[in-house]
Each structure stands twice: as structure tokens, then as C-alpha cells.
Design a protein around this motif. Structure first.
Motif, short mmCIF file in Angstrom:
data_model
loop_
_atom_site.label_atom_id
_atom_site.label_comp_id
_atom_site.label_asym_id
_atom_site.label_seq_id
_atom_site.Cartn_x
_atom_site.Cartn_y
_atom_site.Cartn_z
N PRO A 1 0.82 -1.23 0.00
CA PRO A 1 0.00 0.00 0.00
C PRO A 1 0.85 1.28 0.00
CG PRO A 1 -0.77 -1.55 1.66
CD PRO A 1 0.53 -2.10 1.14
N THR B 1 1.77 3.16 2.45
CA THR B 1 1.27 4.17 3.38
C THR B 1 2.20 4.37 4.57
OG1 THR B 1 0.03 2.48 4.56
CG2 THR B 1 -1.14 3.67 2.83
N ASN B 2 3.19 3.49 4.70
CA ASN B 2 4.14 3.55 5.83
C ASN B 2 3.41 3.58 7.17
OD1 ASN B 2 6.24 3.63 3.94
ND2 ASN B 2 6.17 5.86 3.84
N CYS B 3 2.37 2.78 7.30
CA CYS B 3 1.53 2.82 8.51
C CYS B 3 2.18 2.15 9.71
CB CYS B 3 0.18 2.18 8.22
SG CYS B 3 0.28 0.38 8.02
N ARG B 4 3.19 1.34 9.51
CA ARG B 4 3.96 0.68 10.58
C ARG B 4 3.24 -0.48 11.25
NH1 ARG B 4 7.90 4.62 13.71
NH2 ARG B 4 8.66 5.83 11.99
N GLU B 5 2.07 -0.84 10.78
CA GLU B 5 1.34 -1.92 11.46
C GLU B 5 2.06 -3.26 11.37
OE1 GLU B 5 -2.93 -2.28 11.10
OE2 GLU B 5 -2.99 -0.25 10.28
N CYS B 6 2.97 -3.37 10.44
CA CYS B 6 3.74 -4.62 10.30
C CYS B 6 4.93 -4.66 11.25
CB CYS B 6 4.25 -4.74 8.87
SG CYS B 6 5.22 -3.31 8.35
N THR C 1 8.84 1.56 7.48
CA THR C 1 8.30 1.96 6.18
C THR C 1 7.97 0.72 5.34
OG1 THR C 1 10.45 1.95 5.09
CG2 THR C 1 9.78 4.03 6.13
N CYS C 2 7.19 0.96 4.28
CA CYS C 2 6.88 -0.15 3.37
C CYS C 2 8.16 -0.64 2.67
CB CYS C 2 5.85 0.29 2.33
SG CYS C 2 4.24 0.66 3.03
N PHE D 1 9.81 -2.99 4.90
CA PHE D 1 9.05 -4.24 4.86
C PHE D 1 9.43 -5.03 3.60
CE2 PHE D 1 5.64 -6.94 3.50
CZ PHE D 1 5.10 -7.47 4.66
N CYS E 1 1.36 -7.82 6.62
CA CYS E 1 0.87 -6.48 6.25
C CYS E 1 -0.66 -6.51 6.23
CB CYS E 1 1.40 -6.07 4.87
SG CYS E 1 0.66 -4.51 4.28
N PRO E 2 -1.31 -5.99 7.30
CA PRO E 2 -2.78 -6.05 7.36
C PRO E 2 -3.47 -5.16 6.34
CG PRO E 2 -1.88 -4.88 9.27
CD PRO E 2 -0.71 -5.42 8.51
N SER E 3 -2.73 -4.22 5.74
CA SER E 3 -3.35 -3.28 4.80
C SER E 3 -3.33 -3.77 3.35
CB SER E 3 -2.61 -1.93 4.86
OG SER E 3 -2.59 -1.44 6.16
S1 SF4 Z 1 1.77 -2.71 7.35
FE1 SF4 Z 1 1.87 -2.72 5.11
S2 SF4 Z 1 1.31 -0.64 4.53
FE2 SF4 Z 1 1.87 -0.55 6.68
S3 SF4 Z 1 4.07 -0.03 6.71
FE3 SF4 Z 1 3.91 -2.25 6.78
S4 SF4 Z 1 4.04 -2.86 4.62
FE4 SF4 Z 1 3.54 -0.69 4.65
#
Ligand code: SF4
Length: 174
Positions: A123, A125-130, A134-135, A138, A152-154
Motif C-alpha cells: 500500500p 502508506t508507511n503505517c507501521r502496522e507490520c 516503512t513499506c 518491509f 501487512c494487514p493493509s
Molecule cells: S503494514 Fe503494510 S502498509 Fe503498513 S508499513 Fe507495513 S508494509 Fe507498509
């Protein structure tokens, strides 16, 4: 039997002890250097290095590094998963060694997954949920086999399937 036993050690990732996953290292009772080129063939291909001998495999988003006297497995959910993977590896090592005269040893290292191929499916978005900053990080970690589509939940279901398919080219089933 080539590998008769090992001593398992579990530890948290040093880079971030708050991560949910754990790593393990098995200290081997025997030297398994000589089976690694045969295992490289038997398990469909990994990254083989001749000296010092090592074989790196990517299995279900985990990185498994086999050395002469040690096996490292990362990104484990718990100790039970470590036990299952180590038992499977011991069986594969011994079966491969028994059948080595029927197996053509492989000293090849295939090209690793390409980080940009992975990144273009994320995605971004660099949301950090993983758990990564950053993506792009990842994507690097996924190219190393440390992260997988499930981390990666997104991800959209379409891109999740594409990423699973792409990384599947470099993976083996336990
Ligand atoms: S969870 Fe997905 S979208 Fe969010 S930073 Fe990690 S790889 Fe990127």
C-alpha cells in the motif's frame, strides 16, 4: 544417521525485543556441511555458499540458515513452531544424507526476490502496522524471507494473492 541431535536455544530479536516473534538456534551435535549441497537439491533450491558451508532457505516467510554446526530460524510464533521446524529439518537432513547417491548435489544460488517487485504490491502508506518503519523496509525484509504477506494487514486481497504467488517462487513447504 548424519544428525543425531541438537540443543535448541530461543531468543527475542535484538533489534526490537518488543516484537511478538521469536528466533531460535539449534546447536548441532554433528557437522552437516557435507549434506548441504544435496539438501539444496532436495528442498528445491536455496542460497548455497561453499566456504564456510551454509544453505539459506525461505519457508513460509521464515528464513532458515543451516551452517556446519548450527541452524538458525527466525520469525517464529512460539517454541512449539520451532520444535516442529527443527524436527522436520532433522528428518530432511538425515533422509537426504541416506539418499545422497541418488541426488545430484547443487552448488547453485538462485537470484533472490527483488525488493522492487514486492514494494510495488504494498500500500505504501508507511503505517507501521507490520512492525517496520516503512513499506520499503518491509519489502527488504520480505525479500530476505523475514516478512510475508500475512504481516501487512493493509494489503488488498488481490495484492496479497500476487505477493504470495511471487514469494512462492522462492519458498518451500514444511
Ligand atoms: S503494514 Fe503494510 S502498509 Fe503498513 S508499513 Fe507495513 S508494509 Fe507498509
Amino acid at each position: 544417521m548424519l544428525l543425531q541431535g541438537y540443543t535448541k536455544e530461543m531468543f527475542l530479536p535484538k533489534c526490537n525485543p518488543n516484537f511478538q516473534s521469536v528466533h531460535c538456534v539449534a546447536h548441532l551435535d554433528q557437522d552437516i556441511s557435507n549434506v548441504l549441497p544435496y539438501l539444496n537439491t532436495a528442498l528445491g533450491g536455496g542460497d548455497y555458499i561453499k566456504s564456510p558451508a551454509s544453505l539459506t532457505l525461505r519457508i513460509h516467510g521464515k528464513l532458515i540458515a543451516l551452517h556446519a554446526r548450527e541452524i538458525f530460524v527466525n520469525a517464529l510464533n512460539d517454541e512449539g513452531e520451532a520444535d516442529k521446524i527443527l524436527a522436520w529439518l532433522k528428518k530432511e537432513i538425515n533422509e537426504t544424507w541416506e539418499k545422497r547417491e541418488e541426488i545430484e548435489p547443487s552448488f547453485e544460488s538462485p537470484a533472490p526476490p527483488q525488493m522492487m517487485e514486492i514494494l510495488r504490491l504494498l500500500p505504501k502508506t508507511n503505517c507501521r502496522e507490520c512492525g517496520e518503519p516503512t513499506c520499503m523496509v518491509f519489502a527488504l525484509r520480505a525479500a530476505e524471507g523475514v516478512k510475508g504477506p500475512g504481516d501487512c494487514p493493509s494489503l488488498t486481497s488481490e495484492n496479497r494473492a500476487k505477493l504470495e504467488s511471487y514469494l512462492g517462487n522462492f519458498s518451500f513447504d514444511v
